[in-house]
Design a protein around this motif. Structure first.
Motif, short mmCIF file in Angstrom:
data_model
loop_
_atom_site.label_atom_id
_atom_site.label_comp_id
_atom_site.label_asym_id
_atom_site.label_seq_id
_atom_site.Cartn_x
_atom_site.Cartn_y
_atom_site.Cartn_z
N ASN A 98 41.39 -0.02 5.53
CA ASN A 98 42.02 1.06 4.76
C ASN A 98 41.08 2.26 4.80
OD1 ASN A 98 43.04 2.84 2.89
ND2 ASN A 98 43.25 1.33 1.24
N VAL A 99 41.45 3.27 5.55
CA VAL A 99 40.53 4.40 5.75
C VAL A 99 40.18 5.12 4.45
CG1 VAL A 99 41.14 4.75 8.18
CG2 VAL A 99 42.40 5.99 6.40
N ALA A 107 39.39 12.42 8.00
CA ALA A 107 40.84 12.32 8.14
C ALA A 107 41.36 13.41 9.07
CB ALA A 107 41.50 12.43 6.78
N CYS A 108 41.69 13.02 10.30
CA CYS A 108 42.33 13.97 11.21
C CYS A 108 43.81 14.07 10.87
CB CYS A 108 42.15 13.52 12.66
SG CYS A 108 40.44 13.60 13.22
N SER A 109 44.37 12.99 10.31
CA SER A 109 45.78 13.00 9.90
C SER A 109 45.94 12.09 8.70
CB SER A 109 46.67 12.50 11.03
OG SER A 109 47.96 12.20 10.52
N SER A 110 46.78 12.50 7.75
CA SER A 110 47.05 11.65 6.58
C SER A 110 47.88 10.44 6.97
CB SER A 110 47.77 12.46 5.51
OG SER A 110 48.99 12.94 6.04
N LEU A 111 48.44 10.44 8.18
CA LEU A 111 49.26 9.30 8.62
C LEU A 111 48.40 8.13 9.10
CD1 LEU A 111 52.03 11.24 10.58
CD2 LEU A 111 52.19 10.21 8.31
N SER A 134 45.67 3.54 13.34
CA SER A 134 47.02 3.01 13.17
C SER A 134 47.66 3.63 11.94
CB SER A 134 46.97 1.49 12.99
OG SER A 134 48.25 1.01 12.64
N SER A 135 48.96 3.78 11.98
CA SER A 135 49.70 4.28 10.81
C SER A 135 49.99 3.15 9.83
CB SER A 135 51.01 4.95 11.25
OG SER A 135 51.74 4.05 12.06
N ARG A 136 49.57 1.92 10.19
CA ARG A 136 49.75 0.77 9.28
C ARG A 136 48.40 0.36 8.69
NH1 ARG A 136 53.13 -0.19 13.73
NH2 ARG A 136 51.32 -0.98 14.84
N LEU A 137 48.42 -0.03 7.44
CA LEU A 137 47.22 -0.54 6.80
C LEU A 137 46.82 -1.86 7.44
CD1 LEU A 137 47.86 0.00 2.98
CD2 LEU A 137 45.89 0.86 4.27
N ASN A 138 45.52 -2.12 7.51
CA ASN A 138 45.01 -3.43 7.93
C ASN A 138 45.60 -3.89 9.26
OD1 ASN A 138 43.46 -5.69 7.64
ND2 ASN A 138 44.87 -6.75 6.28
N ASP A 139 45.61 -2.98 10.24
CA ASP A 139 46.30 -3.30 11.51
C ASP A 139 45.37 -3.90 12.56
OD1 ASP A 139 48.54 -3.48 13.04
OD2 ASP A 139 48.53 -1.39 13.70
N PHE A 140 44.07 -3.96 12.29
CA PHE A 140 43.13 -4.43 13.32
C PHE A 140 42.34 -5.63 12.83
CE2 PHE A 140 43.61 0.19 13.85
CZ PHE A 140 44.18 0.21 15.12
N ASN A 141 42.08 -6.54 13.75
CA ASN A 141 41.28 -7.71 13.39
C ASN A 141 40.34 -8.07 14.54
OD1 ASN A 141 42.74 -9.16 15.32
ND2 ASN A 141 44.31 -9.71 13.82
N ARG A 142 39.75 -9.27 14.48
CA ARG A 142 38.76 -9.65 15.49
C ARG A 142 39.37 -9.78 16.89
NH1 ARG A 142 34.47 -7.67 14.57
NH2 ARG A 142 33.88 -8.67 16.51
N VAL A 143 40.66 -10.04 16.96
CA VAL A 143 41.31 -10.10 18.28
C VAL A 143 41.25 -8.73 18.95
CG1 VAL A 143 43.53 -10.42 19.48
CG2 VAL A 143 42.81 -12.03 17.69
#
Ligand code: SME
Length: 161
Positions: A98-99, A107-111, A134-143
């Motif tokens: 969560n940025v 923040a380059c973009s609020s999106l 990503s425009s989605r929260l929590n979109d990245f993980n160890r994969v």
């Protein structure tokens, strides 16, 4: 002439497995860093459609915008600023679920809601970072970290002039 072939039905890990050999095929035999980073950003964008994908190159004590795909972005980031600067300084991949909760996030973009940054180190010095928003929260993980690090491994000897 190349065309990216990714099965859109696959999950993210399987997409990375299809993508990586195609990136390798496109960049091998080409020594121009701008051309190679531009194609890597384009292929990642086409494969995953993340909000923003791009590179920042180290110039002195700043990170300067390099090839990217997505909306207008900030041009220069100081080495001690933002997620990019943090990853560059720590010399390790940084995942921010969560940025808004990352102190000093730029923040380059609020999106943009979540972010991953993968640094490239040559001779002990960070020379480049790959930044994905990503425009989605929590979109990245160890994969993501594991496969994006493999992509950076493909360009470990890149000559950034
Ligand atoms: N959010 C980044 C800045 C670059 S843009 O996201 C493209 C950061 O905090 O370093």
């Amino acid at each position: 002439m190349h065309e990216l072939i990714i099965d859109k039905q696959l999950d993210r890990e399987e997409k990375y497995k299809q993508l990586i050999p195609q990136i390798q095929a496109v960049i091998e035999g080409e020594s121009d860093w701008v051309a190679n980073l531009a194609n890597i950003a384009a292929m990642l964008k086409e494969c995953f459609d993340f909000f923003w994908i791009g590179f920042y190159r180290r110039v002195g004590e700043e990170l300067v915008l390099a090839p990217f795909q997505g909306p207008l972005a900030c041009t220069r980031i100081r080495m001690n600023r933002g997620v990019c600067g943090y990853a560059a300084t720590q010399q390790e991949t940084v995942i921010v679920p969560n940025v808004e909760e990352f102190p000093g996030h730029i923040a380059c973009s609020s999106l943009s809601k979540s972010e991953i940054v993968v640094p490239l180190i040559q001779d002990g010095r960070t020379v480049l970072v790959l930044d994905i928003d990503s425009s989605r929260l929590n979109d990245f993980n160890r994969v993501d970290a594991q496969y994006l690090e493999k992509i950076m491994e493909l360009i470990k000897d890149i000559e950034l002039k």
